[in-house]
Write a protein that holds these residues in place. Structure first.
Motif, PDB file in Angstrom:
ATOM      1  N   UNK A  59       0.804  -1.216   0.000  1.00  0.00           N
ATOM      2  CA  UNK A  59       0.000   0.000   0.000  1.00  0.00           C
ATOM      3  C   UNK A  59       0.843   1.275   0.000  1.00  0.00           C
ATOM      4  N   UNK A  60       2.091   1.176   0.403  1.00  0.00           N
ATOM      5  CA  UNK A  60       2.982   2.329   0.260  1.00  0.00           C
ATOM      6  C   UNK A  60       3.215   2.596  -1.223  1.00  0.00           C
ATOM      7  N   UNK A  61       3.422   1.531  -1.980  1.00  0.00           N
ATOM      8  CA  UNK A  61       3.692   1.645  -3.415  1.00  0.00           C
ATOM      9  C   UNK A  61       2.406   1.898  -4.206  1.00  0.00           C
ATOM     10  N   UNK A  62       1.319   1.239  -3.811  1.00  0.00           N
ATOM     11  CA  UNK A  62       0.069   1.317  -4.572  1.00  0.00           C
ATOM     12  C   UNK A  62      -1.127   1.573  -3.650  1.00  0.00           C
ATOM     13  N   UNK A  63      -1.256   2.798  -3.133  1.00  0.00           N
ATOM     14  CA  UNK A  63      -2.375   3.075  -2.223  1.00  0.00           C
ATOM     15  C   UNK A  63      -3.730   2.962  -2.914  1.00  0.00           C
ATOM     16  N   UNK A 122      -4.867  13.117   0.047  1.00  0.00           N
ATOM     17  CA  UNK A 122      -5.485  11.848   0.418  1.00  0.00           C
ATOM     18  C   UNK A 122      -4.577  10.671   0.099  1.00  0.00           C
ATOM     19  N   UNK A 123      -3.923  10.712  -1.051  1.00  0.00           N
ATOM     20  CA  UNK A 123      -2.988   9.648  -1.425  1.00  0.00           C
ATOM     21  C   UNK A 123      -1.807   9.607  -0.466  1.00  0.00           C
ATOM     22  N   UNK A 124      -1.311  10.775  -0.098  1.00  0.00           N
ATOM     23  CA  UNK A 124      -0.214  10.838   0.871  1.00  0.00           C
ATOM     24  C   UNK A 124      -0.658  10.252   2.207  1.00  0.00           C
ATOM     25  N   UNK A 125      -1.877  10.572   2.620  1.00  0.00           N
ATOM     26  CA  UNK A 125      -2.414  10.047   3.883  1.00  0.00           C
ATOM     27  C   UNK A 125      -2.543   8.520   3.841  1.00  0.00           C
ATOM     28  N   UNK A 126      -3.037   7.986   2.743  1.00  0.00           N
ATOM     29  CA  UNK A 126      -3.140   6.528   2.605  1.00  0.00           C
ATOM     30  C   UNK A 126      -1.762   5.880   2.658  1.00  0.00           C
ATOM     31  N   UNK A 138     -10.661   5.123  -1.152  1.00  0.00           N
ATOM     32  CA  UNK A 138      -9.952   5.805  -2.230  1.00  0.00           C
ATOM     33  C   UNK A 138      -9.614   7.237  -1.825  1.00  0.00           C
ATOM     34  N   UNK A 139      -8.497   7.710  -2.336  1.00  0.00           N
ATOM     35  CA  UNK A 139      -8.086   9.087  -2.101  1.00  0.00           C
ATOM     36  C   UNK A 139      -8.811   9.998  -3.083  1.00  0.00           C
ATOM     37  N   UNK A 140      -9.203  11.171  -2.613  1.00  0.00           N
ATOM     38  CA  UNK A 140      -9.875  12.150  -3.464  1.00  0.00           C
ATOM     39  C   UNK A 140      -8.936  13.261  -3.910  1.00  0.00           C
ATOM     40  N   UNK A 141      -7.689  13.234  -3.396  1.00  0.00           N
ATOM     41  CA  UNK A 141      -6.731  14.289  -3.720  1.00  0.00           C
ATOM     42  C   UNK A 141      -5.307  13.770  -3.505  1.00  0.00           C
TER      43      UNK A 141
END
Length: 128
Positions: free
Chosen positions: A19-23, A39-43, A33-36
């Motif tokens: 999940x670090x590589x492919x959130x 969000x991707x950084x948070x995941x 899912x990230x909305x921004x």
């Protein structure tokens, strides 16, 4: 107990590394899912970095057995907390997916085993 620590290390390192590589993989199997970009950084931080750290703690306990009791206690608290939050979510939603129940099963069993092994190690340390 060492086998269990190895299992924890593999489980946490595997999912954390993935999940670090492919959130975005969370969207496929958990509906998260990230909305921004934030969000991707948070995941990546919470699902990748934190889970990698938990897995590394289990590896540390395998390398330095005197830390095993502490690592097991920490893993028990973390997985117990996640399980509590997930169970609360299931009760609040009134339903659960196969993914949710699978994750809850892992978390509850891992938390219970962590506490059992930590208690056993703690007792041995106080006797020895």
């Amino acid at each position: 107990m060492r086998l269990f620590l190895g299992y924890l290390a593999l489980a946490w390192l595997g999912i954390g590394g993935w999940l670090l590589v492919d959130p975005g993989a969370l969207a496929n199997y958990a509906g998260v899912a990230a909305l921004s970009v934030n969000g991707t950084i948070e995941l990546r931080a919470m699902y990748g970095g934190m889970e990698l750290a938990i897995g590394l703690s289990a590896l540390w306990a395998l390398w330095r057995p005197r830390w095993a009791c502490h690592v097991l206690f920490m893993n028990g608290v973390i997985t117990g907390g996640i399980a509590f939050g997930r169970l609360f979510g299931v009760l609040a939603a009134g339903s659960a997916s196969v993914y949710t129940m699978s994750a809850l099963s892992f978390e509850l069993s891992a938390a219970a085993l962590c506490w059992v092994f930590a208690k056993r190690l703690s007792g041995e340390q106080h006797r020895g």
